[in-house]
Scaffold this motif. Structure first.
Motif, PDB file in Angstrom:
ATOM      1  N   VAL A 143      38.400  31.902  48.067  1.00 59.31           N
ATOM      2  CA  VAL A 143      38.205  31.803  46.610  1.00 59.31           C
ATOM      3  C   VAL A 143      36.729  31.937  46.272  1.00 59.31           C
ATOM      4  N   SER A 144      35.873  31.263  47.012  1.00 59.29           N
ATOM      5  CA  SER A 144      34.430  31.338  46.768  1.00 59.29           C
ATOM      6  C   SER A 144      33.922  32.770  46.901  1.00 59.29           C
ATOM      7  N   THR A 145      34.390  33.455  47.916  1.00 58.14           N
ATOM      8  CA  THR A 145      33.996  34.855  48.111  1.00 58.14           C
ATOM      9  C   THR A 145      34.499  35.722  46.959  1.00 58.14           C
ATOM     10  N   TYR A 146      35.737  35.518  46.560  1.00 56.21           N
ATOM     11  CA  TYR A 146      36.315  36.287  45.462  1.00 56.21           C
ATOM     12  C   TYR A 146      35.526  36.062  44.175  1.00 56.21           C
ATOM     13  N   ILE A 147      35.192  34.817  43.892  1.00 55.46           N
ATOM     14  CA  ILE A 147      34.425  34.523  42.680  1.00 55.46           C
ATOM     15  C   ILE A 147      33.043  35.156  42.768  1.00 55.46           C
ATOM     16  N   SER A 148      32.384  35.046  43.914  1.00 58.08           N
ATOM     17  CA  SER A 148      31.056  35.648  44.086  1.00 58.08           C
ATOM     18  C   SER A 148      31.072  37.148  43.834  1.00 58.08           C
ATOM     19  N   ASN A 149      32.164  37.797  44.245  1.00 58.08           N
ATOM     20  CA  ASN A 149      32.264  39.247  44.104  1.00 58.08           C
ATOM     21  C   ASN A 149      32.802  39.700  42.751  1.00 58.08           C
ATOM     22  N   ASN A 150      33.431  38.788  41.997  1.00 52.10           N
ATOM     23  CA  ASN A 150      34.131  39.206  40.780  1.00 52.10           C
ATOM     24  C   ASN A 150      33.802  38.397  39.534  1.00 52.10           C
ATOM     25  N   TYR A 151      32.857  37.463  39.603  1.00 54.70           N
ATOM     26  CA  TYR A 151      32.569  36.607  38.450  1.00 54.70           C
ATOM     27  C   TYR A 151      32.175  37.405  37.212  1.00 54.70           C
ATOM     28  N   SER A 152      31.613  38.568  37.411  1.00 58.17           N
ATOM     29  CA  SER A 152      31.170  39.372  36.267  1.00 58.17           C
ATOM     30  C   SER A 152      32.328  40.058  35.555  1.00 58.17           C
ATOM     31  N   ASN A 153      33.486  40.062  36.178  1.00 57.71           N
ATOM     32  CA  ASN A 153      34.687  40.570  35.518  1.00 57.71           C
ATOM     33  C   ASN A 153      35.326  39.422  34.752  1.00 57.71           C
ATOM     34  N   ASN A 154      36.225  39.735  33.901  1.00 55.99           N
ATOM     35  CA  ASN A 154      36.884  38.703  33.097  1.00 55.99           C
ATOM     36  C   ASN A 154      38.024  38.066  33.895  1.00 55.99           C
ATOM     37  N   ILE A 155      37.692  37.478  35.058  1.00 57.34           N
ATOM     38  CA  ILE A 155      38.725  36.895  35.915  1.00 57.34           C
ATOM     39  C   ILE A 155      39.148  35.524  35.384  1.00 57.34           C
ATOM     40  N   LYS A 156      40.374  35.189  35.698  1.00 56.02           N
ATOM     41  CA  LYS A 156      40.956  33.895  35.331  1.00 56.02           C
ATOM     42  C   LYS A 156      41.429  33.212  36.615  1.00 56.02           C
ATOM     43  N   VAL A 157      41.745  31.933  36.509  1.00 56.44           N
ATOM     44  CA  VAL A 157      42.226  31.186  37.663  1.00 56.44           C
ATOM     45  C   VAL A 157      43.496  31.829  38.230  1.00 56.44           C
ATOM     46  N   HIS A 158      44.342  32.342  37.348  1.00 55.80           N
ATOM     47  CA  HIS A 158      45.560  33.023  37.791  1.00 55.80           C
ATOM     48  C   HIS A 158      45.216  34.198  38.721  1.00 55.80           C
ATOM     49  N   ASP A 159      44.186  34.955  38.368  1.00 57.65           N
ATOM     50  CA  ASP A 159      43.763  36.091  39.199  1.00 57.65           C
ATOM     51  C   ASP A 159      43.281  35.614  40.574  1.00 57.65           C
ATOM     52  N   PRO A 203      39.633  24.508  39.715  1.00 61.43           N
ATOM     53  CA  PRO A 203      39.184  25.889  39.932  1.00 61.43           C
ATOM     54  C   PRO A 203      38.503  26.456  38.686  1.00 61.43           C
ATOM     55  N   GLN A 204      39.011  26.107  37.510  1.00 58.97           N
ATOM     56  CA  GLN A 204      38.420  26.589  36.254  1.00 58.97           C
ATOM     57  C   GLN A 204      36.986  26.083  36.121  1.00 58.97           C
ATOM     58  N   GLN A 205      36.772  24.803  36.385  1.00 60.04           N
ATOM     59  CA  GLN A 205      35.422  24.249  36.274  1.00 60.04           C
ATOM     60  C   GLN A 205      34.502  24.832  37.340  1.00 60.04           C
ATOM     61  N   PHE A 206      35.032  25.079  38.522  1.00 65.81           N
ATOM     62  CA  PHE A 206      34.257  25.713  39.582  1.00 65.81           C
ATOM     63  C   PHE A 206      33.773  27.092  39.134  1.00 65.81           C
ATOM     64  N   LEU A 207      34.673  27.871  38.524  1.00 66.62           N
ATOM     65  CA  LEU A 207      34.326  29.200  38.025  1.00 66.62           C
ATOM     66  C   LEU A 207      33.277  29.100  36.916  1.00 66.62           C
ATOM     67  N   ILE A 208      33.464  28.174  36.003  1.00 72.52           N
ATOM     68  CA  ILE A 208      32.489  27.973  34.919  1.00 72.52           C
ATOM     69  C   ILE A 208      31.131  27.609  35.498  1.00 72.52           C
ATOM     70  N   ASN A 209      31.101  26.664  36.422  1.00 73.53           N
ATOM     71  CA  ASN A 209      29.831  26.243  37.024  1.00 73.53           C
ATOM     72  C   ASN A 209      29.138  27.403  37.725  1.00 73.53           C
ATOM     73  N   PHE A 210      29.920  28.213  38.431  1.00 68.22           N
ATOM     74  CA  PHE A 210      29.350  29.376  39.117  1.00 68.22           C
ATOM     75  C   PHE A 210      28.716  30.322  38.094  1.00 68.22           C
ATOM     76  N   ARG A 262      28.280  39.049  28.811  1.00 70.85           N
ATOM     77  CA  ARG A 262      29.152  40.073  29.394  1.00 70.85           C
ATOM     78  C   ARG A 262      28.872  40.269  30.883  1.00 70.85           C
ATOM     79  N   SER A 263      27.640  40.109  31.300  1.00 70.30           N
ATOM     80  CA  SER A 263      27.304  40.335  32.705  1.00 70.30           C
ATOM     81  C   SER A 263      27.846  39.239  33.622  1.00 70.30           C
ATOM     82  N   ILE A 264      28.204  38.099  33.056  1.00 68.17           N
ATOM     83  CA  ILE A 264      28.779  37.032  33.885  1.00 68.17           C
ATOM     84  C   ILE A 264      30.259  36.808  33.581  1.00 68.17           C
ATOM     85  N   GLY A 265      30.877  37.746  32.869  1.00 68.39           N
ATOM     86  CA  GLY A 265      32.325  37.709  32.710  1.00 68.39           C
ATOM     87  C   GLY A 265      32.860  37.171  31.398  1.00 68.39           C
TER      88      GLY A 265
END
Length: 120
Positions: free
Chosen positions: A23-39, A63-70, A91-94
């Protein structure tokens, strides 16, 4: 606790650590996209509920708060290093909604992104 019980706990912990690492790797690689916890859950092939339980148990956050914090950490880096407008930065951070980004940033740090930049 028996050997079987210990082995089961170790296996569960290893599995949880693998999921959290993925999950951490996925977020690092995709945070700039409009990803959601479901994704995120779909990417690691687990349910959102299981992902939530793993994060609460091992990271003490959702997971939502983790994504927000990232994303907020990335926002701070960009505010220091770039001259992006607030809209470009959002937009650059999603975040597609600049007002939502500003609201979350202010909730996270107590000041607006523009005031944060002024303080640097």
């Amino acid at each position: 606790m028996s050997f079987i019980g210990i082995k089961k706990n170790i296996t569960q912990k290893d599995t949880a650590e693998k999921y959290i690492g993925d999950v951490s790797t996925y977020i690092s690689n995709n945070y700039s996209n409009n990803i959601k916890v479901h994704d995120i859950a779909k990417y690691v092939n687990i349910t959102g509920a299981y992902l939530f339980r793993l994060f609460k148990e091992y990271l003490h956050t959702s997971p939502q708060q983790f994504l927000i914090n990232f994303r907020m950490e990335k926002a701070c880096e960009l505010l220091k290093d770039c001259n992006f407008t607030t809209g470009q930065l959002a937009r650059s951070i999603g975040y597609r909604d600049v007002l939502l980004f500003s609201k979350i940033f202010k909730k996270s740090f107590g000041i607006s992104p523009s005031d944060y930049r002024k303080q640097l």
